[in-house]
Design a protein around this motif. Structure first.
Motif, short mmCIF file in Angstrom:
data_model
loop_
_atom_site.label_atom_id
_atom_site.label_comp_id
_atom_site.label_asym_id
_atom_site.label_seq_id
_atom_site.Cartn_x
_atom_site.Cartn_y
_atom_site.Cartn_z
N HIS A 118 0.83 -1.21 0.00
CA HIS A 118 0.00 0.00 0.00
C HIS A 118 0.86 1.26 0.00
N GLU A 119 1.97 1.22 0.76
CA GLU A 119 2.86 2.39 0.77
C GLU A 119 3.36 2.71 -0.63
N ALA A 120 3.49 1.67 -1.46
CA ALA A 120 3.95 1.88 -2.84
C ALA A 120 2.77 2.00 -3.80
N ASP A 121 1.56 2.18 -3.25
CA ASP A 121 0.35 2.37 -4.07
C ASP A 121 0.03 1.15 -4.94
N LEU A 122 0.32 -0.02 -4.43
CA LEU A 122 0.07 -1.25 -5.19
C LEU A 122 -1.13 -1.98 -4.60
N LYS A 123 -1.95 -2.57 -5.47
CA LYS A 123 -3.14 -3.27 -4.99
C LYS A 123 -2.79 -4.69 -4.56
N ILE A 124 -3.39 -5.11 -3.46
CA ILE A 124 -3.08 -6.44 -2.93
C ILE A 124 -4.29 -6.96 -2.15
N ILE A 125 -4.56 -8.25 -2.30
CA ILE A 125 -5.68 -8.90 -1.60
C ILE A 125 -5.16 -9.41 -0.26
N GLY A 126 -5.65 -8.84 0.84
CA GLY A 126 -5.21 -9.32 2.15
C GLY A 126 -5.33 -8.23 3.19
N PRO A 127 -5.24 -8.62 4.48
CA PRO A 127 -5.37 -7.66 5.57
C PRO A 127 -4.05 -6.92 5.82
N HIS A 128 -4.15 -5.67 6.25
CA HIS A 128 -2.96 -4.96 6.74
C HIS A 128 -2.56 -5.61 8.06
N ARG A 129 -1.39 -5.21 8.56
CA ARG A 129 -0.82 -5.91 9.71
C ARG A 129 -1.72 -5.88 10.94
N LYS A 130 -2.40 -4.76 11.15
CA LYS A 130 -3.24 -4.63 12.34
C LYS A 130 -4.38 -5.67 12.28
N ALA A 131 -5.01 -5.77 11.12
CA ALA A 131 -6.12 -6.73 10.99
C ALA A 131 -5.60 -8.17 10.98
N ALA A 132 -4.38 -8.35 10.47
CA ALA A 132 -3.80 -9.70 10.38
C ALA A 132 -3.67 -10.34 11.77
#
Ligand code: AMP
Ligand code: GLY
Length: 417
Positions: free
Chosen positions: A83-97
């Protein structure tokens, strides 16, 4: 469109094959992939590298989006990095993980939002944990708080065994940081069900229910494994239990995710226990399950690529998810000796040569050597068929009969108990 898939198992092979069916998809890169994905049209394996290497690869190659298989990468923060590099990815960020990565965090979340789950207590102090097991009812369940590759849960019958487990987890740090904290919980009996859903940040949409078989031996005996087979849909997950699940688990999870600002675009996998007292949530996973995915995706009529794009855009609608009324059966072949030590480099090329319209074969970690596919993990292959229930069973087990390999083992009762 170009897609990057991270992982090396049969789950990632099944995701790659399903995505390759989409006309919009021109190239799929799998890191590191396996011998099966290497043979797949539109697909190319790339080396493993660090999370930063993967981010750079996605950016430099104009990848439209990335799908993450393994939970460890999610916990390490791959989604935040992309996300920091503005790229799309399927999955939770670290907090939700953390809902998958910390069992104590997940249980506290369930409790806070009234989600039906087994009674539990969390301990970081060995003495307090020991005092608890002295007066607790048995059997009980002891869980390492953090990720332990599916090995951190024990069902315990006696105080003596509970003490041994607590010592191993908390004092000897069997799973290092992951087992310094433990959850001790009420033992539930019933049938298990895996419900894999897509979450677009607004709503949670369920795919078919699935049954997983975790034990190595027939009749659910012996050691726990990564999973020896799956059946979709789960025959025990009745309409009544589904309503119960929606009301007491799914809807309340959505309330909790909103309230805690844990919104993300990815997968929520609900691990359920179907008991006489209703449906209980055992755990959340925030990724596809293995071997559930191999049978689940066979029953998905919708284009998976479209579903992922809508998940990422936050525009997923109930009607987008079209599920077949067929069943799908997945039987896992493991190397003899698994889940203890087991042989590697088993040549499984002939299984792929024998694939038919009715039977698909997915590879676990493996490599290609002079056109041959050689296994490199304990679980070796997933063999899958879709159709009427009796047809799937016949197709898979006839295929296994015709393609015997004395170095491989499988259970004969998958989907039947
Ligand atoms: P978990 O990682 O929490 O899903 O636990 C792994 C496996 O342990 C589950 O799939 C169940 O087979 C078993 N298990 C976990 N919690 C319980 C429980 N409270 N009662 C009975 N079995 C459980
Ligand atoms: N089959 C359960 C899991 O993938 O965790």
């Amino acid at each position: 469109m170009k897609i990057l898939i991270i992982g090396e198992g049969a789950r990632e092979h099944a995701i790659a094959r399903k995505l390759a069916e989409s006309d919009l998809v021109t190239a799929i890169y799998v890191s590191p992939g396996n011998g099966g994905t290497e043979r797949l049209g539109k697909c190319r394996n790339i080396s493993k590298g660090t999370l930063s290497d993967l981010r750079d690869f996605a950016r430099d190659n104009n990848i439209d989006y990335t799908v993450v298989g393994p939970e460890a990468d999610l916990m390490e923060g791959i989604v935040d990095l992309f996300h920091e590099a503005d790229l799309k990815i399927i999955g939770p960020h670290r907090k939700a993980a953390l809902l998958e990565g910390s069992k104590a965090y997940a249980k506290d979340f369930m409790m806070k939002y009234g989600i039906k789950t087994a009674e539990y207590e969390v301990f970081t102090d060995f003495k307090l944990a020991e005092a608890h097991i002295r007066q607790a009812a048995y059997p009980l369940v002891i869980k390492a708080d953090g990720l332990a590759a599916g090995k951190g849960v024990e069902i315990i019958e006696t105080y003596e065994d509970a003490l041994k487990t607590l010592e191993a987890y908390m004092l000897e740090e069997k799973f290092k940081e992951a087992s310094k904290k433990v959850v001790i919980e009420e033992y539930l009996t019933g049938k298990e069900a895996s419900i894999i859903t897509l979450f677009d940040g607004n709503s949670i949409l369920s795919l078919n229910s699935t049954m997983d078989h975790k034990k190595i031996g027939e009749g659910e005996t012996g050691l726990n494994t990564g999973g020896m087979g799956s059946l979709t849909p789960n025959p025990y997950f009745t309409e009544e239990l589904e309503k119960d699940f929606r009301k007491n688990i799914l809807d309340k999870t959505l309330v909790g995710l909103r309230a805690e600002q844990l919104l993300f675009k990815g997968i929520i996998f609900f691990g359920l226990m179907l008991t006489e007292k209703g449906t209980y949530l055992l755990e959340y996973n925030l990724r596809f399950g293995d071997p559930e995915t191999q049978s689940l995706l066979e029953t998905l009529e919708s284009d998976l690529n479209t579903l992922f794009m809508k998940t990422l855009d936050g525009t997923l609608q109930e009607e987008d998810v079209v599920l077949s009324s067929d069943c799908a059966l997945c039987v896992v072949l493991s190397a003899k000796g698994y889940p203890k030590t087991c042989e590697k480099e088993i040549d499984v090329s002939s299984f792929f040569d024998a694939e038919t319209d009715q039977v698909s074969v997915f590879s676990y970690a493996s490599k290609v050597l002079q056109e041959r596919i050689l296994s490199s993990s304990g679980r070796v292959l997933s063999v899958v068929s879709r159709g009427q229930k009796s047809e799937c069973f016949k197709n898979v087990y006839d295929f296994l009969d015709e393609n015997r390999n004395e170095n491989l083992y499988y259970r004969n009762d998958i989907g039947r108990i």
